[in-house]
Enzyme design. Structure first.
Site, PDB file in Angstrom:
ATOM      1  N   TYR A 258      74.518 -64.689 -15.156  1.00 44.67           N
ATOM      2  CA  TYR A 258      73.983 -65.707 -16.070  1.00 44.67           C
ATOM      3  C   TYR A 258      75.109 -66.611 -16.560  1.00 44.67           C
ATOM      4  CZ  TYR A 258      71.595 -67.598 -20.220  1.00 44.67           C
ATOM      5  OH  TYR A 258      71.043 -68.426 -21.167  1.00 44.67           O
TER       6      TYR A 258
ATOM      7  N   LYS B  75      75.222 -70.613 -15.515  1.00 44.21           N
ATOM      8  CA  LYS B  75      75.066 -71.576 -16.601  1.00 44.21           C
ATOM      9  C   LYS B  75      76.303 -72.464 -16.736  1.00 44.21           C
ATOM     10  CE  LYS B  75      70.921 -70.788 -18.312  1.00 44.21           C
ATOM     11  NZ  LYS B  75      69.883 -71.829 -18.391  1.00 44.21           N
TER      12      LYS B  75
END
Length: 262
Positions: free
Chosen positions: A156, A160
């Site tokens: 993640y 991101k």
């Protein structure tokens, strides 16, 4: 205050729940037309119908998994059928839980497709629509974890961070067409995912999921609470508006003091 959004078509991915739904409602309240994209087409349609009834605007849902090229194509076509997009909110995403040493290639690829390639593909399809209308806005919903990672979700964090850098590059490429691109990095936002996780983690120890979340807020955020999706959505709506006309290629933190650097 007139934000200049009346009649503009806003495409929101992951728009049937959480931050995406709050953004859709916030834009609809300003008179924008809404196209919600979500994997669950029935839910997207239901939320769109509710928004149309509540705010008196045109709203529709499209069933699309934007982690796939086919899903992105469906969103692009749906926007084209409605005269072309003026606003794109790349919001679809989800957290992860793994170690770098153990996570397989397939998991890395699935998050890359969802957090990065969805934004790339939708930009390639919707920017030409915006260009044909004289300009537009692209907002990418990344995360504070793009610069201040949490240890349990490296995939993640990495994807991101890539989305944040994509925003900067796209902004440079399309500002000459009157298209403004920015990135928003939220901190702790009380979405259904957070509530679900907290309930799972506390199920065997009394079920005090609210207390668990309060502990998370006190550990990470100076404001000592989670944001509501609506609080974050207000900032998205502003950046979509004519009032943010000089905001280009930037990353904005909406994090209640969670970021620990200047």
């Amino acid at each position: 205050m007139d934000l200049g959004l009346k009649g503009r078509l806003a495409v929101i991915t992951g728009g049937s729940v959480g931050i995406g739904l709050a953004v859709a409602e916030g834009l609809a309240a300003e008179g924008a037309r809404i196209l919600i994209a979500a994997r669950g087409g029935e839910r997207a349609g239901a939320e769109a119908a509710r928004i149309a009834s509540t705010f008196g605007v045109e709203a529709a849902g499209v069933a699309a998994d934007v982690a796939t090229a086919e899903g992105c194509a469906a969103v692009i076509a749906a926007a084209g059928d409605r005269g072309g997009a003026d606003i794109l909110i790349n919001n679809a995403g989800t957290g992860s839980n793994e170690t770098i040493m153990q996570a397989p290639d397939e998991k890395w690829q699935s998050y890359w497709d969802l957090h990065v390639m969805a934004a790339v593909r939708l930009a390639r399809g919707l920017v030409p629509q915006m260009r044909g209308k004289g300009g537009g806005v692209v907002l990418n919903n990344a995360s504070i974890c793009a610069v201040q990672p949490l240890s349990y979700e490296p995939i993640y964090n990495v994807t991101k961070a890539a989305l944040m850098m994509f925003s900067k590059n796209l902004a440079t490429e399309v500002i000459g067409d009157g298209i403004r691109v920015n990135c928003i990095n939220p901190g702790l936002v009380l979405t259904p995912d957070w509530v679900k996780t907290a309930k799972q983690l506390t199920a065997g120890s009394g079920g005090d999921w609210q207390g668990h979340l309060q502990g998370v807020a006190e550990e990470h955020a100076d404001i000592r609470r989670f944001a509501s999706p609506e609080e974050v959505a207000h900032f998205f709506v502003f950046l979509c508006s004519d009032k943010a006309s000089y905001s280009v290629g930037s990353t904005y933190f909406v994090d209640g003091g969670m970021l620990k650097t200047a």
